[in-house]
Structures are given as structure tokens and as C-alpha cells.
Design an enzyme around this catalytic site. Structure first.
Site, mmCIF file in Angstrom:
data_model
loop_
_atom_site.group_PDB
_atom_site.id
_atom_site.type_symbol
_atom_site.label_atom_id
_atom_site.label_comp_id
_atom_site.label_asym_id
_atom_site.label_seq_id
_atom_site.Cartn_x
_atom_site.Cartn_y
_atom_site.Cartn_z
ATOM 1 C CD GLU A 1 -3.149 -1.087 0.462
ATOM 2 O OE1 GLU A 1 -3.391 0.066 -0.017
ATOM 3 O OE2 GLU A 1 -3.773 -1.871 0.167
ATOM 4 C CB CYS B 1 -1.396 7.628 1.246
ATOM 5 S SG CYS B 1 -2.993 6.633 1.959
HETATM 6 P P1 NAD Z 1 8.162 4.551 5.185
HETATM 7 O O1 NAD Z 1 7.809 3.888 4.086
HETATM 8 O O2 NAD Z 1 8.929 5.518 5.716
HETATM 9 O O3 NAD Z 1 7.757 3.567 6.466
HETATM 10 C C1 NAD Z 1 6.786 2.669 6.530
HETATM 11 C C2 NAD Z 1 7.277 1.458 7.472
HETATM 12 O O4 NAD Z 1 8.475 1.201 6.890
HETATM 13 C C3 NAD Z 1 7.719 1.849 8.863
HETATM 14 O O5 NAD Z 1 7.131 0.987 9.582
HETATM 15 C C4 NAD Z 1 9.205 1.961 8.845
HETATM 16 O O6 NAD Z 1 9.697 1.814 9.831
HETATM 17 C C5 NAD Z 1 9.692 0.996 7.922
HETATM 18 N N1 NAD Z 1 10.754 1.300 6.937
HETATM 19 C C6 NAD Z 1 11.288 2.749 6.618
HETATM 20 N N2 NAD Z 1 12.449 2.735 6.026
HETATM 21 C C7 NAD Z 1 12.814 1.297 5.909
HETATM 22 C C8 NAD Z 1 13.861 0.757 5.187
HETATM 23 N N3 NAD Z 1 14.858 1.221 4.721
HETATM 24 N N4 NAD Z 1 13.792 -0.527 5.408
HETATM 25 C C9 NAD Z 1 13.092 -1.356 5.942
HETATM 26 N N5 NAD Z 1 11.791 -0.796 6.634
HETATM 27 C C10 NAD Z 1 11.749 0.575 6.343
HETATM 28 O O7 NAD Z 1 6.711 5.401 4.979
HETATM 29 P P2 NAD Z 1 6.151 6.788 5.993
HETATM 30 O O8 NAD Z 1 7.142 7.828 5.941
HETATM 31 O O9 NAD Z 1 5.873 5.921 7.522
HETATM 32 O O10 NAD Z 1 4.659 6.813 5.422
HETATM 33 C C11 NAD Z 1 4.436 7.644 4.393
HETATM 34 C C12 NAD Z 1 4.422 7.160 3.299
HETATM 35 O O11 NAD Z 1 3.383 5.908 3.166
HETATM 36 C C13 NAD Z 1 3.602 7.996 1.956
HETATM 37 O O12 NAD Z 1 4.426 7.701 0.925
HETATM 38 C C14 NAD Z 1 2.437 7.650 1.957
HETATM 39 O O13 NAD Z 1 1.924 7.930 0.756
HETATM 40 C C15 NAD Z 1 2.520 6.336 2.194
HETATM 41 N N6 NAD Z 1 1.237 5.944 2.602
HETATM 42 C C16 NAD Z 1 0.437 4.984 2.065
HETATM 43 C C17 NAD Z 1 -0.945 4.607 2.416
HETATM 44 C C18 NAD Z 1 -1.923 3.334 1.702
HETATM 45 O O14 NAD Z 1 -2.655 2.898 2.273
HETATM 46 N N7 NAD Z 1 -1.429 3.270 0.365
HETATM 47 C C19 NAD Z 1 -1.248 5.053 3.625
HETATM 48 C C20 NAD Z 1 -0.583 5.679 4.495
HETATM 49 C C21 NAD Z 1 0.710 6.144 4.046
#
Ligand code: NAD
EC number: 1.2.1.28
Length: 416
Positions: A173, A207
């Protein structure tokens, strides 16, 4: 010379032309397939016999939805509770054991989820683990039976790469830039109310928020004062003191957003306060496609307006970019809304409003292309976290009927 390039280009052009979409076309193709089987029965039987020396016959069948096993849920910080518990409901309902890793950035919610939630669930089947990118990288080295990830597309690639090592299926997602087309034929104030509300909801950190507006210069001239009026009505003359406007999650995101304020020309807002992690609801005009604000998901209360001369140009603009998670079209003409829907692709779509489509449990929620794969919500969550096991049960008797399958396949045998 690439032996596939011409063929792939031809097929992609045909798809873009819309040729495969009308029901009549699909009907004609399926009838063609059926004719192919009927008219070439002998040829195909001979080919199959030569290649494989076998044929199959199926009875009635059923699907048994079974839990995958051990599921990993990785959630983001922007709706840290909903985006942890939403997938968790589906995973538990389907009968899986679950490891939940909430975002380390929304640290207070992370703490409650880690310390309190497990008390309400059977801890032999459920665990919360903590950590940032480094720890999550280590976690992803383990084999899971399913991974459900919500976050940004770059991290989505890391997760999918790790999953591929174990051939673990994933739901991703992700995010992206959600276009918002505003037609000349609409009421600017109604559109401005809806766009401003959904853009500024959770300080723009959603998002599915409308990321940018596409409209004509004439519509822009009406929309800007209408957006100003909506923002003032919602958040007062000093939005920073409004209890209804959120703050940016971290210094890092604040700095990133402040950098975007220099794109184009600010016509509404533009103020920021680092100590308070405050970015004012902001509208930018004279924005070019190549500006940084049009290169990345904004994820803040900033709305750029990009001018287009026609609906066709808006559709081309949308189709030149990655497929968005959500797409919005505002028009008094249902024909215009339907044309945007028919000639573009996105995870979800809403005509004449913001992200209301995701509030309906009857609709699947998910992305397409770079905005994600798979979906959930309502019954779709249960299906996502279930393996759809194809089953056939046959009675032990009636061997005479089934004997037709057994070799040698002579004409006499086939008469039964
Ligand atoms: P993120 O990808 O930075 O983090 C998401 C998860 O991944 C967290 O639990 C984090 O600890 C982990 N993570 C981060 N970097 C990582 C890495 N290098 N290796 C492994 N794990 C890692 O996302 P965010 O900043 O928390 O959220 C914002 C993003 O999420 C935006 O792009 C937004 O559009 C998207 N989002 C999508 C939805 C959806 O339903 N499609 C909903 C909410 C947010």
C-alpha cells in the site's frame, strides 16, 4: 537489436488507444478463443499428445480460504493506529499469526501498540516488534508467509526485494501524487471547499490527499479566491492558532516541505514556523511540470496548481506520470467525470469529492503500478490475508466413467 521491442511497443500502443476496453471487443476476443479451440481440436490434441502425453478432466470444484500462516504487517506514521489495526483485523479474521511492526516515527502510538495491545490478544499468536529501517531490514531477512506493507514506494521496493528471496507474497500500500482535475464547468466554491478540506486533513499527510490541481488559467482565477475563502472559514485568519490544523510529523519532513514552498508563486499561505513544525495551508501557481513540488509526493498542506488548456491535455498529463493511488475529477458534467475515469488508471477514483471512496467497506482499497499492489478493507481484507486453495473432491466410485482417462488412448478405449 532487441527481438521483443517492436511487439511490446505495438501492444502497449494498442492498450493506450483504449481498443481493449469496450465489452464488444472483449466479447469478440473470447469468442475468437472459443472458435480456436473448436476449430482446431484435432490439431491441439495431437500437439498436446506429442508434448505431454496427457489430458485432464475436472469435476465441480470449490475454493477453501485458508490463512497463510505467519504474517508481517509494517505500518507507517501518518495514521499509525488505523493503518496498524486495519490490516491486523483482516489478518486475524483470516486465522493468521501476526507480527506487527509499527512506525518508529509515531513513537507514542508505537509505545501503546507495543505495551498495551498484546494484553488484549493471545500472545502466543501475536507480537509487536519495534525498530526503524535497520531493525526492519533484519526482520525482513526472516521468512514470512505474507507481508503487508504500508509506506512509501522506495521502501516498498526494499520490502518486495526481501520478500522475493523467500517467494513471500506481498500487499504493498504505497503513495504517490494524486491528481485533481477541475473542469471549467463547475462551481468553484464547492470544489475549493472540498479540495482544501481534503488537502489539509491531517496537515496534508494523507496518502490519498489531492496532491495537485489541473485546471485552465480561467478556472484558476476563480479557484484561488475560493480556496482562500475556504481556508479562512476552516482555520481562521491565523491558521497556526487553529485547533483544527495538524502539524508536520518531524523536522525532516518540515525541512522538505519548506523547501517546496519556493516552487512557482505563493498566492495563499506560504508561512512556516520550525519551532512549531507548522506549515500554513498554501496554494502555489505558475508551477511547472519540472518543479520539485511536481516530482515527489507532497505529503503536507501545500497545493500546486498546474495549468492545462483542455481535458485531453489534463488526461495526457496524468498518463505521462506514474499511476496514482487516487484520482479526483470535479465537473458538473458527468460526461467529463466519466471520460477522466475511462481514459486514466489509478488505485481508486472519486468524482466530485475527496477521498470518500476509501471510507466504504464495500470497495477495495489499494494502488496500481507504483502506488501499490493488492488491496484490503471490509471483505477484501479477509481475502487478502487468505490463500484461496483450489479444491476438488471426487467420490471414490464411478471408476468406469473415469477409466476413459487411462492409456493406451486407442479409439476403442475411448468408447468406454
Ligand atoms: P515509510 O515507508 O518510511 O515507513 C513505513 C514502514 O517501513 C515503517 O514501519 C518504517 O519503520 C519501515 N521502514 C522505513 N524505512 C525502511 C527501510 N529502509 N527498510 C525497512 N523498513 C523501513 O513510510 P512513512 O514515511 O511512514 O509513511 C508515508 C508514506 O506512506 C507515504 O508515501 C504515503 O503515501 C504512504 N502511505 C500509503 C498508504 C496507503 O494506504 N497506500 C497509507 C498511508 C501512507
Amino acid at each position: 537489436m532487441d527481438p521483443f521491442a517492436d511487439t511490446l511497443q505495438r501492444l502497449r500502443e494498442a492498450f493506450v488507444s483504449g481498443r481493449t476496453r469496450p465489452a464488444e471487443f472483449r466479447d469478440a476476443q473470447l469468442k475468437g478463443l472459443s472458435r480456436f479451440l473448436r476449430e482446431n481440436k484435432q490439431l491441439l490434441q495431437e500437439a498436446l499428445a506429442q508434448d505431454l502425453h496427457k489430458a485432464t478432466q475436472l469435476d465441480s470444484a470449490f475454493i477453501r480460504k485458508e490463512p497463510f500462516g505467519l504474517v508481517l504487517i509494517l505500518s507507517p506514521w501518518n495514521y499509525p493506529l488505523n493503518l496498524s489495526l486495519g490490516p491486523l483485523v483482516g489478518a486475524l479474521a483470516a486465522g493468521n499469526c501476526v507480527v506487527l511492526k509499527p512506525s518508529e516515527i509515531s513513537k507514542n502510538t508505537e509505545k501503546v501498540l507495543a505495551e498495551v495491545l498484546p494484553r488484549y490478544l493471545d500472545q502466543s499468536c501475536f507480537a509487536v516488534v519495534l525498530g526503524g529501517p535497520q531493525e526492519t531490514g533484519r526482520l525482513l531477512e526472516h521468512k514470512f508467509d505474507y507481508i503487508f506493507f504500508t509506506g512509501n514506494p522506495q521502501v516498498g521496493k526494499i520490502v518486495m526485494t526481501a520478500a522475493a528471496k523467500h517467494l513471500t507474497p506481498v500487499t504493498l500500500e504505497l503513495g504517490g501524487k494524486n491528481p485533481c482535475y477541475v473542469d471549467d464547468n463547475c462551481d468553484p466554491q464547492t470544489v475549493a471547499n472540498r479540495v482544501a478540506f481534503f488537502r489539509c486533513f491531517n496537515a496534508g499527510q494523507t496518502c490519498v490527499a489531492p496532491d495537485y490541481v489541473l485546471c485552465s488559467p480561467e478556472m484558476q482565477a476563480q479557484l484561488v479566491p475560493a480556496l482562500q475563502s475556504a481556508i479562512t472559514r476552516f482555520y481562521g485568519d491565523d491558521p497556526q492558532s487553529s485547533p483544527n490544523l495538524g502539524r508536520i510529523i518531524s523536522q525532516k519532513h518540515f525541512q522538505r516541505l519548506r523547501g517546496l514552498l519556493s516552487c512557482g508563486r505563493v498566492v495563499i499561505g506560504g508561512q512556516s514556523d520550525e519551532c512549531d513544525l507548522y506549515i500554513a495551508p498554501t496554494v502555489l501557481v505558475d508551477v511547472q511540470e519540472t518543479d520539485p513540488v511536481m516530482q515527489e509526493e507532497i505529503f503536507g498542506p501545500i497545493l500546486p496548481i498546474v495549468n492545462v488548456r483542455s481535458l485531453g491535455q489534463a488526461i495526457d498529463f496524468i498518463n505521462r506520470r506514474e499511476k496514482p493511488l487516487a484520482l479526483y475529477a470535479f465537473s458538473n458534467s458527468s460526461q467529463v467525470v466519466k471520460r477522466v475515469l475511462a481514459q486514466t488508471s489509478s488505485g481508486g477514483f472519486c468524482g466530485n469529492d475527496g477521498f470518500m471512496h476509501l471510507t466504504l467497506a464495500s470497495l477495495p482499497f489499494g494502488g496500481v503500478g507504483s502506488s501499490g499492489m493488492g488491496n484490503y478493507h471490509g471483505k477484501f481484507s479477509f481475502d487478502t490475508f487468505s490463500h484461496h486453495r483450489a479444491c476438488l473432491l471426487r467420490r471414490p466410485g464411478l471408476e468406469k466413467i473415469y477409466a476413459i482417462r487411462y492409456p493406451p488412448h486407442t479409439p476403442r478405449n475411448l468408447r468406454v
